[in-house]
Design a protein around this motif. Structure first.
Motif, short mmCIF file in Angstrom:
data_model
loop_
_atom_site.label_atom_id
_atom_site.label_comp_id
_atom_site.label_asym_id
_atom_site.label_seq_id
_atom_site.Cartn_x
_atom_site.Cartn_y
_atom_site.Cartn_z
N PRO A 142 44.64 44.52 44.65
CA PRO A 142 45.12 44.87 45.99
C PRO A 142 46.54 44.36 46.21
CG PRO A 142 43.67 42.98 46.13
CD PRO A 142 43.67 43.41 44.69
N THR A 168 33.35 46.48 43.12
CA THR A 168 34.29 45.78 43.99
C THR A 168 34.11 44.28 43.79
OG1 THR A 168 34.17 47.56 45.60
CG2 THR A 168 35.05 45.46 46.37
N ASP A 170 34.96 40.31 44.91
CA ASP A 170 35.11 39.60 46.18
C ASP A 170 36.57 39.40 46.57
OD1 ASP A 170 32.37 39.44 46.45
OD2 ASP A 170 32.24 37.39 45.66
N GLY A 172 38.93 41.46 46.31
CA GLY A 172 39.55 42.70 46.75
C GLY A 172 39.92 43.67 45.64
N SER A 173 39.86 43.24 44.40
CA SER A 173 40.12 44.16 43.29
C SER A 173 38.95 45.12 43.17
CB SER A 173 40.29 43.39 41.98
OG SER A 173 41.41 42.53 42.06
#
Length: 187
Positions: A142, A168, A170, A172-173
């Motif tokens: 992200p 996903t 944690d 955000g990638s």
């Protein structure tokens, strides 16, 4: 028959410079598992030299479990290096390719065993242009990095991909798994 899996990290805007992303422990753990489940990884010279970063951690662990585990996994997996300038690898689990990329991949696909990873931008582009990638696993960080090296420049033809699944993290990638659509719909 093993699959050829292009596994690579990039930013939201497609930048694949190794310093542009933000891998965390969870992402390292994922790639450690992927390496442990695979039979080999293919590298070009530039990425191979970047991966040398992990070698000292084998004998001198950092104490950060995810990084130390990744270092052990990258140390163990057989690495095939494509380079016209290297004369030795300096790594016991790495060998220099003596045949062209297309021939090596064709031979690997005919052998029984685990999937083969492709971990270099240049090799991913070459194999994509030869329609030899069976699956893409693209981890999108992200981050908008701005100008930089793009993963998919110099692609010869439009290629349609089918999304298989996503994962996903944690932090955000998001990991996107894609399979090339049938060859009839790549135009």
């Amino acid at each position: 028959m093993p699959k050829i899996i292009a596994a690579f990290n990039m930013t939201l805007d497609g930048n694949c410079d190794h310093t542009a992303g933000i891998p965390d422990a969870e992402v390292h753990d994922y790639y450690t598992q992927l390496l442990n489940e695979s039979g080999a990884i293919l590298y070009g010279r530039t990425t191979y030299e970047l991966m040398q970063y992990w070698r000292p951690m084998i004998n001198n662990p950092t104490g950060e479990k995810s990084m130390d585990d990744f270092a052990r996994a990258i140390d163990r997996i057989p690495k095939i290096i494509f380079s016209s300038t290297l004369t030795e690898t300096g790594w016991d689990s790495a060998t220099l390719a003596t045949k062209p990329l297309e021939q090596v991949v064709a031979e690997l696909k005919q052998q029984p065993g685990r999937d083969v990873l492709v971990g270099s931008r240049s090799l991913i582009i070459q194999l994509a242009n030869l329609n030899l990638v069976d699956e893409y696993q693209l981890c999108i960080f992200p981050v908008i990095a701005g100008p930089g090296l793009q993963l998919f420049d110099n692609i010869n033809d439009r290629t349609v991909l089918n999304l298989i699944k996503t994962k996903t993290f944690d932090g955000g990638s998001v990991l996107h798994y894609y399979k090339p659509a049938s060859s009839g719909s790549n135009n």
